[in-house]
Scaffold this active site. Structure first.
Site, mmCIF file in Angstrom:
data_model
loop_
_atom_site.group_PDB
_atom_site.id
_atom_site.type_symbol
_atom_site.label_atom_id
_atom_site.label_comp_id
_atom_site.label_asym_id
_atom_site.label_seq_id
_atom_site.Cartn_x
_atom_site.Cartn_y
_atom_site.Cartn_z
ATOM 1 N N ASP A 175 27.110 4.726 2.319
ATOM 2 C CA ASP A 175 27.054 5.908 3.174
ATOM 3 C C ASP A 175 28.215 5.828 4.168
ATOM 4 O O ASP A 175 28.565 4.743 4.642
ATOM 5 C CB ASP A 175 25.729 5.986 3.924
ATOM 6 C CG ASP A 175 24.557 6.289 3.002
ATOM 7 O OD1 ASP A 175 24.773 6.943 1.961
ATOM 8 O OD2 ASP A 175 23.426 5.864 3.310
ATOM 9 N N ASP A 185 24.555 12.623 -1.307
ATOM 10 C CA ASP A 185 23.425 13.112 -0.515
ATOM 11 C C ASP A 185 23.605 14.585 -0.168
ATOM 12 O O ASP A 185 22.654 15.373 -0.215
ATOM 13 C CB ASP A 185 23.291 12.304 0.779
ATOM 14 C CG ASP A 185 22.975 10.841 0.530
ATOM 15 O OD1 ASP A 185 22.400 10.536 -0.527
ATOM 16 O OD2 ASP A 185 23.308 10.009 1.392
#
Length: 215
Positions: free
Chosen positions: A147, A162
């Site tokens: 991330d 995402d």
């Protein structure tokens, strides 16, 4: 009965056997191409950006792009999207595999461009994070997802996969609310009137009755 001189032996206006309006359709190549193209674009963008982030950023050293509004912050996430469920990596890997299989099977019924884009976003996002689960440390199907996008300090760090999943989820809700179906039809199916000549009591059309007789 003999055909008139100069007349064709068959009626050109009649479609060939098996190609008439009652013949079952197969999903249009355009829809499948759109789904595959969107999924491939999301997957490629996710893999490339993660590779760049891992190569140029260090964990715990965020790069401020727009002050505290937008930052690039490398995190390795063992959980689901937005760092949810960090102790259930295997579970989320299984869910991602199930999503990929479900979308692949659903594509056989696809006639809607809107749904093709939606499923492409979901498929690309699922494959993006699943790739991390398979190939990254600490091990096969237990890998940590990379991330790197942080929007303010009040929003969990996420990645392009995402984002694609969230956008696909929003489009799913909108298409369902607006009455768009996977098969390309639109509206409330329960409210559709019976075709002319059908029996209102049975809800079956003459074509359905003929098909039942043949069976």
């Amino acid at each position: 009965m003999q055909a008139a001189p100069g007349a064709p032996l068959s009626d050109a206006s009649q479609p060939p056997a098996g190609q008439g309006p009652e013949a079952p359709r197969s999903p249009g190549r355009r829809r499948i191409s759109v789904l595959a193209g969107v999924a491939a674009f999301v997957l490629a963008a996710d893999i490339i950006t993660k590779a760049l982030v891992v190569a140029h950023l260090r964990e715990g050293e965020p790069v401020r792009v727009l002050g505290d509004v937008l930052m690039f912050n490398l995190l390795r996430n063992p959980g689901a999207a937005f760092s949810v469920g960090t102790g259930d990596t295997i579970v989320f890997t299984a869910i991602a595999v199930a999503v990929v299989v479900y979308i692949a099977r659903t594509a056989r019924k696809l006639y809607s461009i809107g749904w093709a884009i939606t499923l492409g976003l979901l498929l690309g996002g699922a494959l993006g994070n699943l790739t991390d689960r398979i190939f990254r440390a600490p091990g096969l199907f237990r890998g940590n997802v990379v991330d790197w996008i942080e929007v303010t300090r009040y929003w969990p760090v996420f990645n392009l996969a995402d984002s694609a999943i969230v956008c696909g989820g929003i489009l799913t809700v909108l298409l369902a609310m607006l009455g768009y179906h996977l098969d390309g039809t639109h509206g409330d199916r329960r409210a559709q009137p019976s075709p002319p000549g059908s029996d209102p009591g049975s809800g079956a059309s003459p074509a359905d009755a003929a098909a039942d007789t043949e069976r």
